[in-house]
Design an enzyme around this catalytic site. Structure first.
Site, PDB file in Angstrom:
ATOM      1  N   ASP A   1       1.026  -1.250   0.068  1.00 13.86           N
ATOM      2  CA  ASP A   1      -0.087  -0.332  -0.067  1.00 13.86           C
ATOM      3  C   ASP A   1       0.695   1.113   0.061  1.00 13.86           C
ATOM      4  O   ASP A   1       1.712   1.762  -0.787  1.00 13.86           O
ATOM      5  CB  ASP A   1      -1.134  -0.190   1.089  1.00 13.86           C
TER       6      ASP A   1
ATOM      7  N   HIS B   1      -7.232  -6.341  -0.100  1.00 14.53           N
ATOM      8  CA  HIS B   1      -6.257  -5.690   0.397  1.00 14.53           C
ATOM      9  C   HIS B   1      -5.036  -6.282   0.991  1.00 14.53           C
ATOM     10  O   HIS B   1      -3.846  -5.736   0.930  1.00 14.53           O
ATOM     11  CB  HIS B   1      -7.130  -4.230   0.213  1.00 14.53           C
TER      12      HIS B   1
END
Length: 294
Positions: free
Chosen positions: A104, A272
């Site tokens: 991320d 994610h």
């Protein structure tokens, strides 16, 4: 968590960077994402430490690292600045060459680290991102709905900071719980640590500074690289969640091949938060890649 790791702080590039270090062997730098800390790696660090000297750092603005004010040009949170933090940290720890595993926001820092300090980085694993410039330019309704926080956090001070500070736990739940797996992947001890750090003075400022930089100065730096023909030269492995927005909205490998010379990767059967949703699969894929050329 991190029973076999030492928690330390080192002053580099004008800020204090908090990190944990453990294991032995070649150096592996771990960089986390938003709105978390280095604790995201708690399910994989013990295995990684059997292969590497692992340095799991908190980015500036996050965790227990320094949280400088956001400046008008957002230079304090430019990925160039944040990458310099990590380059200096690794030098201070005695590692001139190292590998990177990043998720991320940390993967965006790693991207810049691999460009600006190409001679330092041997290879990188980047988790659940496409290049920042490609993501902004490719924004559509599906992406905007999924990554609503990108556009909330770049609003001018002080509105986003005020809303985060008013209820950090609710912000955490709103961002992390809205992903495909909900809150199920997060161990209670890890979640408590994320909440503690999000509640620290300055964290909201740091988070917003990070995102504002990515929508301004970082895009300028990324475009300058493209204009000059500068690409990531180290081998990179890009993995993303098959249940997330990267899979739905972008051709991740195609986008990375525009800005890097050696790219491989694939989608993993998760969302994610790969290190917490699919730790065993991540270890299998990452270790195979990181051990190449040894």
């Amino acid at each position: 968590m991190f029973e076999h790791f030492e928690k330390q702080t080192r002053r580099v590039n004008g800020v204090e960077i908090a990190y944990r270090v453990g294991g032995s062997g070649p150096a592996l730098l771990l960089l986390h994402g938003h709105p978390q800390t280095h604790v995201i790696w708690h399910k994989v660090v013990d295995t990684l430490a059997q292969h590497f000297t692992v340095i799991a750092a908190d980015l500036r603005g996050y965790g227990d690292s320094s949280k400088p004010d956001d400046d008008p040009e957002h230079l304090n949170y430019a990925k160039r600045t944040m990458a310099a933090d990590m380059a200096e940290l690794m030098s201070a720890l005695g590692f001139e060459r190292f590998k990177v595993l990043a998720h991320d926001r940390g993967a965006r820092v790693a991207h810049r680290l691999g460009v600006d300090h190409a001679e330092r980085v041997e290879r990188m694993v980047l988790l659940d991102i496409a290049p920042t410039l490609a993501m902004y330019r490719g924004t559509n309704e599906a992406f905007a709905r999924s990554y609503w926080h990108w556009f909330f956090l770049i609003r001018p001070q002080p509105l986003p900071e005020m809303l985060i500070q008013a209820d950090p736990a609710q912000y955490l739940q709103s961002v992390m719980g809205a992903r495909s797996a909900g809150m199920a992947p997060f161990a209670p001890a890890a979640l408590a640590e994320y909440e503690r750090c999000l509640s620290l003075p300055g964290t909201a400022t740091g988070i917003c500074g990070d995102y504002r930089a990515s929508a301004t100065i970082d895009l300028e730096h990324d475009q300058a690289d493209i204009d000059a023909g500068v690409k990531l030269s180290c081998p990179i492995n890009v993995m993303w969640g098959a249940e997330g927005a990267i899979e739905a909205c972008f051709d991740a490998l195609a986008e990375w091949r525009k800005v890097a010379t050696q790219v491989e990767g694939k989608a993993l059967p998760c969302g994610h938060y790969i290190a917490e949703e699919a730790p065993d699969l991540l270890l299998e894929e990452a270790l195979s890649f990181l051990h190449q050329d040894e």
